[in-house]
Design a protein around this motif. Sequence first.
Motif, mmCIF file in Angstrom:
data_model
loop_
_atom_site.group_PDB
_atom_site.id
_atom_site.type_symbol
_atom_site.label_atom_id
_atom_site.label_comp_id
_atom_site.label_asym_id
_atom_site.label_seq_id
_atom_site.Cartn_x
_atom_site.Cartn_y
_atom_site.Cartn_z
ATOM 1 N N THR A 123 48.708 102.332 -9.167
ATOM 2 C CA THR A 123 47.612 102.688 -8.254
ATOM 3 C C THR A 123 47.557 101.726 -7.076
ATOM 4 O OG1 THR A 123 46.328 103.570 -10.109
ATOM 5 C CG2 THR A 123 45.124 103.099 -8.084
ATOM 6 N N LEU A 124 47.733 100.441 -7.347
ATOM 7 C CA LEU A 124 47.770 99.448 -6.272
ATOM 8 C C LEU A 124 48.904 99.746 -5.297
ATOM 9 C CD1 LEU A 124 46.936 96.721 -4.985
ATOM 10 C CD2 LEU A 124 48.445 95.600 -6.641
ATOM 11 N N CYS A 125 50.048 100.158 -5.815
ATOM 12 C CA CYS A 125 51.214 100.425 -4.968
ATOM 13 C C CYS A 125 50.960 101.559 -3.977
ATOM 14 C CB CYS A 125 52.429 100.743 -5.832
ATOM 15 S SG CYS A 125 53.126 99.304 -6.668
ATOM 16 N N ILE A 126 50.167 102.554 -4.369
ATOM 17 C CA ILE A 126 49.876 103.654 -3.444
ATOM 18 C C ILE A 126 49.208 103.116 -2.177
ATOM 19 C CG2 ILE A 126 48.469 105.731 -3.090
ATOM 20 C CD1 ILE A 126 48.986 106.500 -5.956
ATOM 21 N N GLY A 127 48.315 102.144 -2.354
ATOM 22 C CA GLY A 127 47.643 101.559 -1.203
ATOM 23 C C GLY A 127 48.560 100.758 -0.297
ATOM 24 N N LEU A 128 49.747 100.389 -0.800
ATOM 25 C CA LEU A 128 50.683 99.576 -0.027
ATOM 26 C C LEU A 128 51.759 100.395 0.679
ATOM 27 C CD1 LEU A 128 51.249 96.714 -2.657
ATOM 28 C CD2 LEU A 128 49.806 96.617 -0.608
ATOM 29 N N ILE A 129 51.832 101.698 0.394
ATOM 30 C CA ILE A 129 52.889 102.536 0.977
ATOM 31 C C ILE A 129 52.633 102.752 2.469
ATOM 32 C CG2 ILE A 129 54.025 104.784 0.917
ATOM 33 C CD1 ILE A 129 53.193 105.014 -2.017
ATOM 34 N N PRO A 130 53.625 102.491 3.317
ATOM 35 C CA PRO A 130 53.466 102.791 4.746
ATOM 36 C C PRO A 130 53.278 104.291 4.974
ATOM 37 C CG PRO A 130 55.341 101.325 4.354
ATOM 38 C CD PRO A 130 54.900 101.844 3.014
ATOM 39 N N SER A 131 52.737 104.645 6.106
ATOM 40 C CA SER A 131 52.476 106.051 6.406
ATOM 41 C C SER A 131 53.759 106.780 6.809
ATOM 42 C CB SER A 131 51.467 106.162 7.544
ATOM 43 O OG SER A 131 52.038 105.664 8.746
ATOM 44 N N TYR A 132 53.671 108.110 6.856
ATOM 45 C CA TYR A 132 54.791 108.943 7.303
ATOM 46 C C TYR A 132 55.179 108.586 8.740
ATOM 47 C CZ TYR A 132 57.549 113.212 8.036
ATOM 48 O OH TYR A 132 58.556 114.100 8.305
ATOM 49 N N ALA A 133 54.193 108.246 9.551
ATOM 50 C CA ALA A 133 54.466 107.891 10.948
ATOM 51 C C ALA A 133 55.311 106.630 11.050
ATOM 52 C CB ALA A 133 53.150 107.696 11.703
ATOM 53 N N SER A 134 55.256 105.770 10.031
ATOM 54 C CA SER A 134 55.989 104.503 10.064
ATOM 55 C C SER A 134 57.404 104.625 9.523
ATOM 56 C CB SER A 134 55.236 103.431 9.270
ATOM 57 O OG SER A 134 53.947 103.217 9.806
ATOM 58 N N GLY A 136 58.660 107.753 7.910
ATOM 59 C CA GLY A 136 59.103 109.125 7.734
ATOM 60 C C GLY A 136 58.982 109.626 6.310
ATOM 61 N N ILE A 137 59.949 110.446 5.902
ATOM 62 C CA ILE A 137 59.896 111.104 4.602
ATOM 63 C C ILE A 137 59.915 110.116 3.443
ATOM 64 C CG2 ILE A 137 62.403 111.314 4.360
ATOM 65 C CD1 ILE A 137 59.722 113.934 3.380
ATOM 66 N N THR A 138 60.375 108.891 3.691
ATOM 67 C CA THR A 138 60.380 107.867 2.635
ATOM 68 C C THR A 138 58.970 107.613 2.120
ATOM 69 O OG1 THR A 138 62.286 106.811 3.686
ATOM 70 C CG2 THR A 138 61.085 105.508 2.054
ATOM 71 N N ALA A 139 57.989 107.717 2.985
ATOM 72 C CA ALA A 139 56.601 107.507 2.576
ATOM 73 C C ALA A 139 56.185 108.550 1.544
ATOM 74 C CB ALA A 139 55.678 107.566 3.787
ATOM 75 N N SER A 140 56.538 109.797 1.780
ATOM 76 C CA SER A 140 56.204 110.868 0.837
ATOM 77 C C SER A 140 56.908 110.661 -0.498
ATOM 78 C CB SER A 140 56.595 112.228 1.421
ATOM 79 O OG SER A 140 55.990 112.417 2.690
ATOM 80 N N VAL A 141 58.171 110.200 -0.434
ATOM 81 C CA VAL A 141 58.932 109.955 -1.660
ATOM 82 C C VAL A 141 58.313 108.815 -2.460
ATOM 83 C CG1 VAL A 141 61.166 109.222 -2.590
ATOM 84 C CG2 VAL A 141 61.074 110.853 -0.689
ATOM 85 N N LEU A 142 57.913 107.743 -1.787
ATOM 86 C CA LEU A 142 57.297 106.594 -2.474
ATOM 87 C C LEU A 142 55.969 106.990 -3.114
ATOM 88 C CD1 LEU A 142 58.010 103.678 0.037
ATOM 89 C CD2 LEU A 142 59.085 104.081 -2.195
ATOM 90 N N LEU A 143 55.206 107.836 -2.421
ATOM 91 C CA LEU A 143 53.955 108.332 -3.003
ATOM 92 C C LEU A 143 54.247 109.124 -4.270
ATOM 93 C CD1 LEU A 143 50.886 108.894 -2.863
ATOM 94 C CD2 LEU A 143 51.418 110.890 -1.425
ATOM 95 N N LEU A 144 55.269 109.952 -4.226
ATOM 96 C CA LEU A 144 55.647 110.743 -5.390
ATOM 97 C C LEU A 144 56.056 109.843 -6.557
ATOM 98 C CD1 LEU A 144 56.314 113.445 -6.734
ATOM 99 C CD2 LEU A 144 58.572 113.329 -5.658
#
Length: 499
Positions: A123-134, A136-144
């Motif tokens: 849960t803490l890691c979700i708050g640390l994930i950069p946005s899609y704007a920063s 790209g698609i890596t942000a969506s993958v990290l959220l997943l």
Amino acid sequence: MDSNNHEKSKWALPFRKKSGPRLHKDDITVVDTGNAKKAVVATALGNAMEWFDFGIYSYLAVIMGKVFFPEMTGSIQLIYTFATFSIAFLVRPFGGLFFGRLGDRLGRKKVLTITLVMMAVSTLCIGLIPSYASIGITASVLLLLARLVQGFSTGGEYSGAMTFIAESTPDKRRGFMASGLEVGTLVGYIAGSGLVTLLSYLLGPDRMLAWGWRIPFFIAAPIGLVGLYLRNHLEETPAFEAMEKAAQDEGRQKVPFRELLKVQWRVVLLCIVMVCSFNVVDYMVLSYMPSHLTAVLGYGETEGLLLILIVMFIMIPIVLFMGYFSDRIGNKRIIQGGLLGLIVLSLPAFWWIGSGKGGMVFLGLLCLAVLLTCFEGTMPSVLPALFFTKVRYGALAITYNISASLFGGTTPLVMAWLINLTGEPLVPAYYLIAVSLIGFVIVTMWFTETSGRSLRGSAPAVEKPHEVHEVLQEPEEALWWHEEQSAIHDQLSDSDPTR
């Protein structure tokens, strides 16, 4: 001894057939009330941690869609957001299989400590994930990936928490004390949703979208540390310790729960249906409804969040009352009442919610919430009692999470997709009615009342020493599950006469 005979011997003692139930006063557990209360608090806090995450994710669904799926728009963006929410449920059965087996082998306490740490870190890691704007698609993958870790740990968390409380409380108060687990659910959800509501009001939409959405996820770490401290100071459950002692004294080996499930398919199906009924209304009201109010009905974000927040506060004492009442009149009646209520009142409730009038919206939400408490006040004590002690954690973890994954966690996604497909805002009501009809029929036909009775495979657990003598007067009632155990033995013998 060859391997085949070795496998057969595993069943010889655990399910040996006796002439009748035998019960000695030393078999009966006099529960330490203080330890039982500590068990409720520690497990409820872990459940609060889980639903704190669900709360903030559900209430931030619209913002999360903009942060991680900006190329989508409108309801499609919401579908993608809930798809990420729901996909974590695909790994829950695997988490249930992994942690359930560990829980039946190593003990309930150790596994619950591991799952809590995993939940807090992911849960803490979700708050640390950069946005899609920063990135790209890596942000969506990290959220997943973070959601998958959460799903895996949750696979062992909730079923383990139910098992721990059920095995740590006296039989006559199991319903009331186990309902404290769902109080943890509501407290966690209120904390998460309340925090999102407060931040949305203080920061405004622009700052919430820019960085404010991260704050609730950061708070997961200290909550996890408190829960870890409490769980490390718990004692193992009396039922598990008694089982381990019997295994040492009589040389019993661990029972492969997959064998038990083969001869108890009806219990497995019953559990799946009950979990489905519980989870669909649970995720409908607590996870999907905030986005339904905002994205489908056009309510203001803050107004919709506040209404549901108030409803959840009202639910807390009602959940405890349902648990207390189930110890008095029986959990089967409470569950049947909740299912009947959903069949009759789901459509009116969604009519009121869709009316656009504040008082009517609140009434519709409250109606669904009160019916939900019928399950929240009973299921934590009912579901563990379906399975025998030797396989309880593993069997419940797998069965619960298969049902939760297929029918519960997918509810927000399915509702968003169906409404987008049909344009009919009453789809959730029809869905609730269909699920409740199936649940009512199966519960009425197959569920055996368990309120005030010992857990399957365990001797009675009482609160006061003087109750021991009362229990010894009726050993058949005290070990009510003995005939069922004998039937399992007969089925195994019929399938393999050499057992």
